[in-house]
Design a protein around this motif. Structure first.
Motif, PDB file in Angstrom:
ATOM      1  N   SER A 196       7.712  95.972  52.515  1.00 19.84           N
ATOM      2  CA  SER A 196       6.698  95.683  51.736  1.00 19.84           C
ATOM      3  C   SER A 196       7.057  95.361  50.054  1.00 19.84           C
ATOM      4  O   SER A 196       8.195  96.164  49.721  1.00 19.84           O
ATOM      5  N   LEU A 197       6.440  94.571  49.383  1.00 12.61           N
ATOM      6  CA  LEU A 197       6.951  94.221  47.932  1.00 12.61           C
ATOM      7  C   LEU A 197       5.430  94.192  47.086  1.00 12.61           C
ATOM      8  O   LEU A 197       4.666  93.454  47.502  1.00 12.61           O
ATOM      9  N   GLU A 198       5.317  95.121  46.271  1.00 13.69           N
ATOM     10  CA  GLU A 198       4.203  94.911  45.334  1.00 13.69           C
ATOM     11  C   GLU A 198       4.701  93.810  44.040  1.00 13.69           C
ATOM     12  O   GLU A 198       5.576  94.021  43.694  1.00 13.69           O
ATOM     13  N   ILE A 199       3.660  92.969  43.816  1.00  8.61           N
ATOM     14  CA  ILE A 199       3.865  92.154  42.794  1.00  8.61           C
ATOM     15  C   ILE A 199       2.972  92.236  41.732  1.00  8.61           C
ATOM     16  O   ILE A 199       1.510  92.220  41.945  1.00  8.61           O
ATOM     17  N   SER A 200       3.410  92.671  40.545  1.00  2.93           N
ATOM     18  CA  SER A 200       2.127  92.856  39.315  1.00  2.93           C
ATOM     19  C   SER A 200       1.437  91.498  38.992  1.00  2.93           C
ATOM     20  O   SER A 200       1.878  90.613  39.078  1.00  2.93           O
ATOM     21  N   GLU A 201       0.111  91.923  38.564  1.00  4.55           N
ATOM     22  CA  GLU A 201      -0.368  90.708  37.849  1.00  4.55           C
ATOM     23  C   GLU A 201       0.399  89.895  36.836  1.00  4.55           C
ATOM     24  O   GLU A 201       0.230  88.570  36.727  1.00  4.55           O
ATOM     25  N   GLU A 202       1.055  90.737  36.208  1.00  2.00           N
ATOM     26  CA  GLU A 202       1.948  90.080  34.906  1.00  2.00           C
ATOM     27  C   GLU A 202       2.858  89.205  35.576  1.00  2.00           C
ATOM     28  O   GLU A 202       3.255  88.032  35.154  1.00  2.00           O
ATOM     29  N   ALA A 203       3.574  89.628  36.629  1.00  3.08           N
ATOM     30  CA  ALA A 203       4.344  88.563  37.464  1.00  3.08           C
ATOM     31  C   ALA A 203       4.023  87.612  37.833  1.00  3.08           C
ATOM     32  O   ALA A 203       4.417  86.458  37.965  1.00  3.08           O
ATOM     33  N   ILE A 204       2.602  87.880  38.675  1.00  2.81           N
ATOM     34  CA  ILE A 204       2.059  86.532  39.149  1.00  2.81           C
ATOM     35  C   ILE A 204       1.634  85.495  38.151  1.00  2.81           C
ATOM     36  O   ILE A 204       1.598  84.434  38.450  1.00  2.81           O
ATOM     37  N   ALA A 205       1.241  86.226  36.929  1.00  2.49           N
ATOM     38  CA  ALA A 205       0.901  85.191  35.736  1.00  2.49           C
ATOM     39  C   ALA A 205       1.900  84.211  35.299  1.00  2.49           C
ATOM     40  O   ALA A 205       1.834  83.216  34.955  1.00  2.49           O
ATOM     41  N   GLY A 206       3.086  84.930  35.333  1.00  2.00           N
ATOM     42  CA  GLY A 206       4.396  84.318  34.991  1.00  2.00           C
ATOM     43  C   GLY A 206       4.703  83.399  35.756  1.00  2.00           C
ATOM     44  O   GLY A 206       5.151  82.104  35.320  1.00  2.00           O
ATOM     45  N   LEU A 207       4.562  83.407  37.257  1.00  2.00           N
ATOM     46  CA  LEU A 207       4.918  82.192  38.170  1.00  2.00           C
ATOM     47  C   LEU A 207       3.746  81.224  38.152  1.00  2.00           C
ATOM     48  O   LEU A 207       4.175  80.120  37.897  1.00  2.00           O
ATOM     49  N   ALA A 208       2.452  81.785  37.719  1.00  2.00           N
ATOM     50  CA  ALA A 208       1.516  80.544  37.405  1.00  2.00           C
ATOM     51  C   ALA A 208       1.785  79.727  36.336  1.00  2.00           C
ATOM     52  O   ALA A 208       1.528  78.670  36.136  1.00  2.00           O
ATOM     53  N   LYS A 209       2.260  80.435  34.919  1.00  2.00           N
ATOM     54  CA  LYS A 209       2.573  79.785  33.898  1.00  2.00           C
ATOM     55  C   LYS A 209       3.520  78.699  34.162  1.00  2.00           C
ATOM     56  O   LYS A 209       3.591  77.781  33.561  1.00  2.00           O
ATOM     57  N   ALA A 210       4.432  79.218  35.029  1.00  2.00           N
ATOM     58  CA  ALA A 210       5.617  78.181  35.276  1.00  2.00           C
ATOM     59  C   ALA A 210       5.367  77.110  36.202  1.00  2.00           C
ATOM     60  O   ALA A 210       6.148  76.394  36.517  1.00  2.00           O
ATOM     61  N   LYS A 211       4.198  77.431  36.801  1.00  2.00           N
ATOM     62  CA  LYS A 211       3.690  76.532  37.992  1.00  2.00           C
ATOM     63  C   LYS A 211       4.455  76.388  39.251  1.00  2.00           C
ATOM     64  O   LYS A 211       5.008  75.223  39.602  1.00  2.00           O
ATOM     65  N   LEU A 212       4.905  77.742  39.485  1.00  2.00           N
ATOM     66  CA  LEU A 212       5.991  77.962  40.585  1.00  2.00           C
ATOM     67  C   LEU A 212       5.325  78.561  41.658  1.00  2.00           C
ATOM     68  O   LEU A 212       5.016  79.774  41.410  1.00  2.00           O
ATOM     69  N   PRO A 213       5.313  77.974  42.920  1.00  2.00           N
ATOM     70  CA  PRO A 213       4.802  78.745  44.058  1.00  2.00           C
ATOM     71  C   PRO A 213       5.715  79.984  44.562  1.00  2.00           C
ATOM     72  O   PRO A 213       6.912  79.674  43.982  1.00  2.00           O
ATOM     73  N   LEU A 214       5.489  80.902  45.114  1.00  2.00           N
ATOM     74  CA  LEU A 214       6.579  81.912  45.630  1.00  2.00           C
ATOM     75  C   LEU A 214       6.547  81.724  46.968  1.00  2.00           C
ATOM     76  O   LEU A 214       5.556  81.759  47.904  1.00  2.00           O
ATOM     77  N   SER A 215       7.706  81.917  47.677  1.00  2.00           N
ATOM     78  CA  SER A 215       7.967  82.061  49.045  1.00  2.00           C
ATOM     79  C   SER A 215       8.769  83.430  49.141  1.00  2.00           C
ATOM     80  O   SER A 215       9.700  83.735  48.242  1.00  2.00           O
ATOM     81  N   CYS A 216       8.517  84.286  50.335  1.00  2.00           N
ATOM     82  CA  CYS A 216       9.083  85.470  50.387  1.00  2.00           C
ATOM     83  C   CYS A 216       9.642  85.514  51.954  1.00  2.00           C
ATOM     84  O   CYS A 216       8.756  85.193  52.740  1.00  2.00           O
ATOM     85  N   SER A 217      10.813  85.985  51.988  1.00  2.00           N
ATOM     86  CA  SER A 217      11.459  86.241  53.334  1.00  2.00           C
ATOM     87  C   SER A 217      12.085  87.634  53.537  1.00  2.00           C
ATOM     88  O   SER A 217      12.552  88.199  52.405  1.00  2.00           O
ATOM     89  N   CYS A 218      11.824  88.320  54.460  1.00  2.00           N
ATOM     90  CA  CYS A 218      12.277  89.710  54.724  1.00  2.00           C
ATOM     91  C   CYS A 218      13.615  89.616  55.738  1.00  2.00           C
ATOM     92  O   CYS A 218      13.242  89.312  56.755  1.00  2.00           O
ATOM     93  N   TYR A 219      14.421  90.464  55.697  1.00  2.00           N
ATOM     94  CA  TYR A 219      15.451  90.502  56.532  1.00  2.00           C
ATOM     95  C   TYR A 219      15.972  91.914  56.633  1.00  2.00           C
ATOM     96  O   TYR A 219      16.090  92.673  55.787  1.00  2.00           O
ATOM     97  N   PRO A 220      15.830  92.512  57.957  1.00  2.00           N
ATOM     98  CA  PRO A 220      16.504  94.027  58.237  1.00  2.00           C
ATOM     99  C   PRO A 220      18.031  93.702  57.916  1.00  2.00           C
ATOM    100  O   PRO A 220      18.561  93.035  58.435  1.00  2.00           O
ATOM    101  N   VAL A 221      18.404  94.888  57.586  1.00  2.00           N
ATOM    102  CA  VAL A 221      19.744  95.176  57.206  1.00  2.00           C
ATOM    103  C   VAL A 221      20.240  96.500  58.292  1.00  2.00           C
ATOM    104  O   VAL A 221      19.272  97.387  58.192  1.00  2.00           O
ATOM    105  N   ASP A 222      21.316  96.877  58.486  1.00  2.80           N
ATOM    106  CA  ASP A 222      21.947  97.690  59.240  1.00  2.80           C
ATOM    107  C   ASP A 222      22.184  98.921  58.272  1.00  2.80           C
ATOM    108  O   ASP A 222      22.543  98.729  57.311  1.00  2.80           O
ATOM    109  N   ASN A 223      21.818 100.083  58.648  1.00  2.23           N
ATOM    110  CA  ASN A 223      22.130 101.303  57.804  1.00  2.23           C
ATOM    111  C   ASN A 223      23.452 101.557  57.613  1.00  2.23           C
ATOM    112  O   ASN A 223      23.885 102.491  56.972  1.00  2.23           O
ATOM    113  N   ALA A 224      24.403 100.876  58.482  1.00  2.00           N
ATOM    114  CA  ALA A 224      25.926 101.532  58.541  1.00  2.00           C
ATOM    115  C   ALA A 224      26.225 101.364  57.290  1.00  2.00           C
ATOM    116  O   ALA A 224      26.274 100.777  56.215  1.00  2.00           O
TER     117      ALA A 224
END
Length: 132
Positions: A104-132
């Motif tokens: 999970s990733l929490e995104i603040s209102e300030e960061a969301i406002a920054g994306l909105a001001k730049a008129k940029l949508p957000l794409s998010c992908s998660c990838y598991p990594v090995d603990n090794a």
């Protein structure tokens, strides 16, 4: 979460990688490709996919990293020259590399406002990594 990567991606049916790089005054990452470039299996790409060099962050403060990313000169150029990009679709991509079953990733209102001001949508992908 182990780390995350932030990048700007621009998909364009009209512009080549060189044209996008010229407009942004920034180089594309090696994983980018121009429309009409040969595809690995067969045929040609129908879109140019320009990807910025990746901003890696091992810190836990995602909001600070995103706000720094949104202040980069290429983002300012994109905002200033938006009409010259025509039918292109720019967006910010976040890749999260995690080391447990929950991601999970929490995104603040300030960061969301920054994306909105730049008129940029957000794409998010998660990838598991090995603990090794």
């Amino acid at each position: 979460m182990k780390r995350f990567e932030i990048s700007l991606i621009i998909e364009s049916p009209d512009l080549s990688l060189l044209e996008i790089s010229r407009l942004l005054k920034s180089e594309a990452a090696k994983c980018s490709h121009s429309k009409d470039d040969p595809r690995p299996l067969r045929g040609k790409w129908t879109l140019s996919i320009w990807k910025s060099k990746i901003e890696c962050a091992n810190e836990l403060n995602f909001d600070a990293a995103l706000m720094r990313f949104l202040k980069k000169p290429m983002i300012a150029m994109l905002k200033r020259k938006r009409k010259e990009f025509g039918r292109s679709s720019p967006y910010v991509d976040i890749a999260i590399f995690h080391d447990n079953a929950m991601c999970s990733l929490e995104i603040s209102e300030e960061a969301i406002a920054g994306l909105a001001k730049a008129k940029l949508p957000l794409s998010c992908s998660c990838y598991p990594v090995d603990n090794a």
